[in-house]
Write a protein that holds these residues in place. Structure first.
Motif, short mmCIF file in Angstrom:
data_model
loop_
_atom_site.label_atom_id
_atom_site.label_comp_id
_atom_site.label_asym_id
_atom_site.label_seq_id
_atom_site.Cartn_x
_atom_site.Cartn_y
_atom_site.Cartn_z
N ASP A 36 0.83 -1.21 0.00
CA ASP A 36 0.00 0.00 0.00
C ASP A 36 0.86 1.26 0.00
O ASP A 36 0.41 2.33 -0.43
N LYS A 76 -4.01 4.30 -3.04
CA LYS A 76 -3.86 4.49 -1.59
C LYS A 76 -3.09 5.78 -1.29
O LYS A 76 -3.40 6.50 -0.34
N SER A 129 -5.30 8.77 -1.68
CA SER A 129 -6.14 8.92 -0.49
C SER A 129 -5.34 9.50 0.67
O SER A 129 -5.83 10.35 1.41
N GLU A 130 -4.10 9.06 0.80
CA GLU A 130 -3.23 9.54 1.88
C GLU A 130 -2.96 11.03 1.74
O GLU A 130 -3.05 11.79 2.71
#
Length: 275
Positions: free
Chosen positions: A220, A226, A229-230
């Motif tokens: 990830d 991902k 999103s982070e």
């Protein structure tokens, strides 16, 4: 354009000032083949002659910072005989200050590197940064700046640069799926700044990091969705708490630090106005 062009840097100290000026100037000439030659701690006739002998082998532009009048005059005389362009990097600023201050300048080589209170302050800031790197110590009430951000957003190198400038800087990592340390919400004195990088660039940086560590597995940590999103989560966090943020995607460490120092000046001024 023909080349190479030789640029000789002669200093009676470490050459740090001269190198910085030359580097900034040469960066303006893209595509020009420049070969740089450095001669540092030139403080005797013998050392000066050695430098001049090497300059004869590769004639070119000479930039120098020599404060000893005799050495300086000898250097200029030799360069004039060779017909080489030269420039005393310190002459302009020192001459201006002499006129404004109505005082004569001393002839101390490397005076800016003496162990004085400012130097000790920078060392204290560097020690503070080491002790408070990557969230290792959350007792951050005495920090001037706290940098937060996801992994590989240049928090540590930026803190190092700030420390060299005498600023007590710490950094705290933000991990996806975990709330930020509660201590961050209690600080009132330090300036908290969020750093972020574009997801695509961040994945590239992280992949390179894993490669150097010998890790080949997909995780990830380098999954683009991902990471998107982070990055979005960290930016929303900065906005929610009113923390200023900086996009460091295409910024150098020096540019990021300069922006932070500007924010710090504004932060301190606001604190003073608040009493």
């Amino acid at each position: 354009m023909s080349g190479p062009f030789h640029v000789h840097l002669i200093s009676d100290a470490t050459g740090e000032t001269l190198h910085s000026v030359a580097k900034a100037a040469m960066a303006q000439f893209h595509g020009v083949d420049i070969q740089q030659h450095a001669y540092t701690l030139v403080r005797s006739e013998r050392q000066l002659q050695r430098a001049c002998d090497r300059i004869r082998e590769n004639p070119g532009l000479v930039l120098f910072t020599i404060v000893n009048p005799k050495l300086r005059n000898d250097l200029v005389a030799q360069l004039s005989l060779l017909g080489l362009p030269n420039y005393d990097v310190m002459e302009g600023p020192v001459g201006l200050m002499q006129r404004v201050f109505n005082a004569e300048a001393t002839t101390r080589s490397g005076g800016q590197h003496e162990v004085d209170q400012e130097y000790l302050h920078r060392m204290e800031a560097l020690n503070y940064m080491i002790e408070h790197d990557d969230g290792s110590n959350l007792d951050l009430g005495h920090a001037e700046v706290i940098l937060i951000g996801a992994s590989r957003t240049s928090k540590t190198p930026t803190c190092v640069y700030l420390a060299i400038r005498g600023i007590r800087a710490a950094n705290v990592p933000l991990v996806l799926g975990m709330p930020p340390p509660s201590q961050l919400l209690t600080f009132t004195k330090p300036l908290i700044v969020g750093l972020w990088v574009s997801p695509e660039r961040l994945v590239h940086i992280r992949r390179n990091r894993l490669t150097t560590m010998g890790v080949q597995n997909e995780t990830d940590y380098v999954d683009l969705d991902k990471v998107r999103s982070e990055v979005m989560t960290t930016r929303r966090l900065y906005e929610y708490h009113g923390w200023p943020s900086i996009d460091v995607t295409r910024r150098s460490i020096e540019e990021t630090a300069a922006a932070i120092m500007n924010l710090l000046s504004e932060h301190k001024l606001a604190k003073e106005e608040q009493g």
